[in-house]
Scaffold this motif. Structure first.
Motif, short mmCIF file in Angstrom:
data_model
loop_
_atom_site.label_atom_id
_atom_site.label_comp_id
_atom_site.label_asym_id
_atom_site.label_seq_id
_atom_site.Cartn_x
_atom_site.Cartn_y
_atom_site.Cartn_z
N HIS A 112 42.26 30.89 62.67
CA HIS A 112 43.21 31.29 61.63
C HIS A 112 43.69 32.72 61.87
CE1 HIS A 112 41.62 28.14 58.55
NE2 HIS A 112 42.00 27.60 59.69
N TRP A 140 57.40 30.12 50.58
CA TRP A 140 56.14 29.40 50.75
C TRP A 140 54.99 30.29 50.32
CZ3 TRP A 140 51.77 30.30 53.80
CH2 TRP A 140 50.89 29.22 53.95
N SER A 182 50.49 30.29 50.43
CA SER A 182 49.28 29.61 50.87
C SER A 182 48.52 29.07 49.66
CB SER A 182 48.39 30.57 51.67
OG SER A 182 47.94 31.63 50.84
N HIS A 183 47.62 28.14 49.91
CA HIS A 183 46.84 27.54 48.82
C HIS A 183 46.06 28.58 48.03
CE1 HIS A 183 47.75 23.40 49.73
NE2 HIS A 183 47.53 23.64 51.01
N SER A 184 45.57 29.59 48.69
CA SER A 184 44.78 30.64 48.01
C SER A 184 45.68 31.69 47.36
CB SER A 184 43.86 31.33 49.01
OG SER A 184 44.62 32.07 49.95
N ILE A 244 48.78 34.60 51.08
CA ILE A 244 49.93 34.77 51.97
C ILE A 244 51.17 34.20 51.30
CG2 ILE A 244 50.94 34.19 54.22
CD1 ILE A 244 48.06 33.97 55.28
#
Length: 143
Positions: free
Chosen positions: A8, A74, A76-78, A81
Motif C-alpha cells: 500500500h 473519491w 478511501s474507506h477509512s 485519503i
C-alpha cells in the motif's frame, strides 16, 4: 486488496506527485495520474477533515451551492485519503466582496480557481445560507 502495508505504501508513493502544502492534520499532493486533481492525506484520526469535505460535497452536489466548492472525486474507506479537483491560484480581482455565509473561513489560501470560477478547496463546517461580507486575509495575516 492486500493486507500488506508495504504494498500500500509503495502504491501510494508511486501515485502521488509533488507536495503542494499541509495543514493541521493533512498533507496535499499533486496527482500525476489525474492531473486535474489533488490527493489529500489525513494523518490524524481525530479531525475527519476529509470526511467532512466528502460529506459536504455530497450534500451540495447538484444544488445551487455546488458552484462554491471544489468537487470531491473519491474517498478511501477509512477517510484518510481524499481526491479532490485541483484549483489554480486566484488573483485579488477574483475574490468577490460578498460570499455565502456558510463558507465562513475567508483565508485566501482556502480558495482557488476552477476555470474562471472561485471555489473553496478547503471546507468544513456549514453555518447557514445567504451572503455575508467577505473580509479576505492573506496567508500569514490575522487582519
Amino acid at each position: 486488496m492486500s493486507d500488506n502495508a508495504v504494498i500500500h505504501s509503495e502504491a501510494f508513493h508511486m501515485l502521488k506527485g509533488e507536495k503542494i502544502g499541509s495543514g493541521m492534520s493533512r498533507v496535499v499532493w499533486d496527482c500525476p495520474i489525474l492531473e486535474d486533481c489533488v490527493i489529500k492525506v489525513e494523518d490524524s484520526v481525530t479531525h475527519f477533515q476529509n470526511v467532512i469535505e466528502w460529506e459536504t460535497w455530497q450534500n451540495v452536489r447538484g444544488t445551487m451551492y455546488e458552484k462554491w466548492f471544489a468537487p470531491c472525486r473519491w474517498i478511501s474507506h477509512s477517510g484518510s485519503i481524499l481526491i479532490m479537483e485541483k484549483t489554480k491560484p486566484a488573483l485579488d480581482r477574483h475574490y468577490p466582496d460578498r460570499m455565502p455565509k456558510f463558507l465562513c473561513d475567508f483565508k485566501k489560501r482556502n480558495y482557488g480557481l476552477i476555470g474562471n470560477r472561485l471555489v473553496c478547496h478547503d471546507y468544513g463546517l456549514l453555518l447557514s445560507t445567504g451572503l455575508t461580507k467577505a473580509t479576505w486575509r492573506d496567508l500569514w495575516s490575522d487582519k
